[in-house]
Write a protein that holds these residues in place. Structure first.
Motif, short mmCIF file in Angstrom:
data_model
loop_
_atom_site.label_atom_id
_atom_site.label_comp_id
_atom_site.label_asym_id
_atom_site.label_seq_id
_atom_site.Cartn_x
_atom_site.Cartn_y
_atom_site.Cartn_z
N TYR A 1 0.69 1.98 6.08
CA TYR A 1 0.21 3.17 6.33
C TYR A 1 -0.96 3.18 7.23
O TYR A 1 -1.84 2.74 6.99
CB TYR A 1 -0.41 3.87 5.12
N ASN B 1 -3.25 0.29 7.13
CA ASN B 1 -3.43 -0.07 5.46
C ASN B 1 -2.03 -0.83 5.34
O ASN B 1 -1.10 -0.09 5.19
CB ASN B 1 -3.70 1.00 4.91
N ALA C 1 0.56 -1.81 2.60
CA ALA C 1 0.54 -1.40 1.39
C ALA C 1 1.64 -2.51 0.64
O ALA C 1 1.73 -2.72 -0.52
CB ALA C 1 1.26 -0.01 1.14
N PRO D 1 -1.44 -3.34 -10.91
CA PRO D 1 -2.77 -2.33 -11.18
C PRO D 1 -2.74 -1.02 -10.14
O PRO D 1 -1.76 -1.19 -9.20
CB PRO D 1 -3.89 -3.41 -10.73
N ASN D 2 -3.60 -0.21 -10.23
CA ASN D 2 -3.65 1.07 -9.39
C ASN D 2 -3.63 0.44 -7.89
O ASN D 2 -4.22 -0.56 -7.57
CB ASN D 2 -4.98 2.06 -9.63
N GLY D 3 -2.89 0.96 -7.00
CA GLY D 3 -2.96 0.59 -5.53
C GLY D 3 -2.17 -0.59 -5.34
O GLY D 3 -2.18 -0.95 -4.01
N ALA D 4 -1.50 -1.11 -6.06
CA ALA D 4 -0.63 -2.32 -6.25
C ALA D 4 0.66 -2.21 -5.08
O ALA D 4 1.04 -3.17 -4.43
CB ALA D 4 -0.13 -2.88 -7.30
N GLY D 5 1.06 -0.92 -4.72
CA GLY D 5 2.23 -0.49 -4.15
C GLY D 5 3.47 -0.27 -4.73
O GLY D 5 4.65 -0.13 -4.08
N LYS D 6 3.32 0.00 -6.02
CA LYS D 6 4.54 0.54 -6.73
C LYS D 6 5.13 1.81 -6.38
O LYS D 6 6.33 2.04 -6.12
CB LYS D 6 4.08 0.46 -8.44
N SER D 7 4.47 2.78 -6.13
CA SER D 7 4.67 4.16 -5.75
C SER D 7 5.32 3.97 -4.23
O SER D 7 6.47 4.71 -3.93
CB SER D 7 3.85 5.12 -5.88
N THR D 8 4.91 2.90 -3.40
CA THR D 8 5.07 3.06 -2.23
C THR D 8 6.82 2.18 -2.12
O THR D 8 7.79 2.75 -1.63
CB THR D 8 4.33 2.07 -1.29
N GLN E 1 6.60 10.09 -10.31
CA GLN E 1 5.12 10.04 -10.88
C GLN E 1 4.54 11.81 -11.02
O GLN E 1 4.23 12.13 -12.28
CB GLN E 1 4.27 9.48 -10.20
N GLU F 1 5.85 5.53 -13.45
CA GLU F 1 4.73 6.00 -14.05
C GLU F 1 4.91 7.28 -15.02
O GLU F 1 4.06 7.91 -15.14
CB GLU F 1 3.40 6.02 -13.38
N1 LIG Z 1 0.10 8.28 2.18
C1 LIG Z 1 -0.67 7.21 2.19
N2 LIG Z 1 -1.49 7.05 3.35
C2 LIG Z 1 -2.26 5.76 3.19
N3 LIG Z 1 -2.38 4.94 2.42
C3 LIG Z 1 -1.73 5.07 1.29
C4 LIG Z 1 -0.81 6.29 1.11
N4 LIG Z 1 -0.14 6.07 -0.08
C5 LIG Z 1 -0.67 5.02 -0.58
N5 LIG Z 1 -1.38 4.39 0.14
C6 LIG Z 1 -2.21 3.13 -0.17
O1 LIG Z 1 -1.25 2.25 -0.15
C7 LIG Z 1 -1.42 1.01 -1.03
C8 LIG Z 1 -0.43 1.14 -2.31
O2 LIG Z 1 -0.42 2.49 -2.83
P1 LIG Z 1 0.54 3.00 -4.16
O3 LIG Z 1 0.33 4.39 -4.36
O4 LIG Z 1 2.00 2.72 -3.37
O5 LIG Z 1 0.18 1.87 -5.38
P2 LIG Z 1 0.48 2.29 -6.66
O6 LIG Z 1 0.80 0.74 -7.39
O7 LIG Z 1 1.68 2.96 -6.87
O8 LIG Z 1 -0.95 2.78 -7.59
P3 LIG Z 1 -1.10 3.96 -8.53
O9 LIG Z 1 -0.74 3.32 -9.83
O10 LIG Z 1 -2.39 4.21 -8.51
O11 LIG Z 1 -0.05 5.09 -8.13
C9 LIG Z 1 -2.91 1.61 -1.79
O12 LIG Z 1 -3.70 1.04 -1.00
C10 LIG Z 1 -2.90 3.09 -1.34
O13 LIG Z 1 -4.30 3.45 -1.12
#
Ligand SMILES: Nc1ncnc2c1ncn2[C@@H]1O[C@H](COP(=O)(O)OP(=O)(O)OP(=O)(O)O)[C@@H](O)[C@H]1O
Length: 259
Positions: free
Chosen positions: A22, A25, A27, A46-53, A92, A169
């Motif tokens: 992103y 950043n 991801a 963990p939170n922010g690991a990249g799962k949703s991406t 989610q 999630e």
């Molecule tokens: N739209 C976006 N713009 C910029 N950075 C983003 C965006 N979406 C996610 N990120 C960043 O990308 C990284 C991975 O985020 P992601 O949401 O994929 O993780 P996650 O494992 O699903 O976390 P969570 O459990 O909190 O949902 C994090 O550093 C997050 O801050």
């Protein structure tokens, strides 16, 4: 996670060297994984690991910047329609219309899939029965509790009978009993329908020792193994301890067969 059962014609999901940024950043960093056909698989992190991406990339919500994603052997970049045919997703963030009834939500979604009226009705009734939602079919979604809303989203994701169901999630926001019931429900669906399920979570009590798990941390795959093997590898007694160690001191990737 990459063990194939005899007779399989290939993995259900293959991800090869997928990275995503992103802006500045990063991801995801060269993520590769394989999911065998059938069974419950967990994607932990963990939170922010990249799962949703990663899920947004698999489902085509985000455009893949590099690497290759295949579902049931179909390349997402070359055959996106075939990929969508095999894929059901519960995101989610819930996206139900709270002022429509349970059945109306399903019928609306069936029409988006291009199903004719009769077929749409049949598919809706089939899923209402399978998700034990028949008694609530005429209730407005607003009247349902969180667990039933999630079941409705699962029913919606399964209307076109995909082979792979991804839940991002899905249990977030539910109380402990409802989380457990949802997890058991999905495992039962998985067994009874022979589907593949990818269940993402950061809540480790939703994982059973024999589950195949992929652990993402800071955008990298740091483990791809059976849950109990993570304990053996890290010399810990519980998945909580193993996860804590792995995510605070990531070393070499833990893969199947290591101990
Ligand atoms: N739209 C976006 N713009 C910029 N950075 C983003 C965006 N979406 C996610 N990120 C960043 O990308 C990284 C991975 O985020 P992601 O949401 O994929 O993780 P996650 O494992 O699903 O976390 P969570 O459990 O909190 O949902 C994090 O550093 C997050 O801050």
């Amino acid at each position: 996670m990459n063990i194939l059962v005899k007779g399989d014609i290939g993995p259900m999901l293959e991800i090869e060297n997928v990275s995503h940024r992103y802006g500045a950043n990063k991801a995801l960093e060269r993520v590769s994984l394989r999911l065998a056909r059938g069974g419950f698989h967990a994607l932990l992190g963990p939170n922010g690991a990249g799962k949703s991406t990663l899920i947004a990339l698999i489902t085509g919500l985000l455009r893949s910047q590099n690497g290759e994603i295949r579902v049931a052997g179909h390349s997402l970049s070359r055959r996106p329609r075939d990929v969508r045919r095999h894929l059901g997703v519960v995101f989610q963030q819930p996206t139900l219309d709270l002022d429509l009834s349970v059945r109306q939500n399903l019928l609306y979604h069936a029409s988006l899939h291009g199903l004719g009226r009769r077929q749409a009705r049949e598919c809706c009734e089939r899923e209402l029965a399978r998700q034990h939602l028949e008694p609530r079919a005429n209730d407005k979604v607003r009247q349902l509790n969180g667990g039933h809303r999630r079941r409705l989203e699962i029913a919606r994701a399964l209307l076109h009978e995909p082979e792979l169901l991804i839940l991002d999630e899905a249990s977030v926001g539910l109380d402990t009993a409802s989380r457990q019931a949802l997890n058991e429900h999905v495992r039962t669906l998985c067994r009874e329908r022979g589907m593949s399920v990818l269940w993402t979570t950061h809540l480790l009590d939703e994982i059973e020792p024999q589950d195949p798990v992929v652990v993402l941390c800071a955008g990298r795959v740091i483990a791809d193994s059976q849950a109990q093997a993570l304990c053996t590898h890290t010399g810990t007694h519980t998945l909580h301890e193993a996860f804590g160690l792995l995510t605070t001191k990531p070393s070499d990737t833990v893969t199947e067969g290591q101990s």
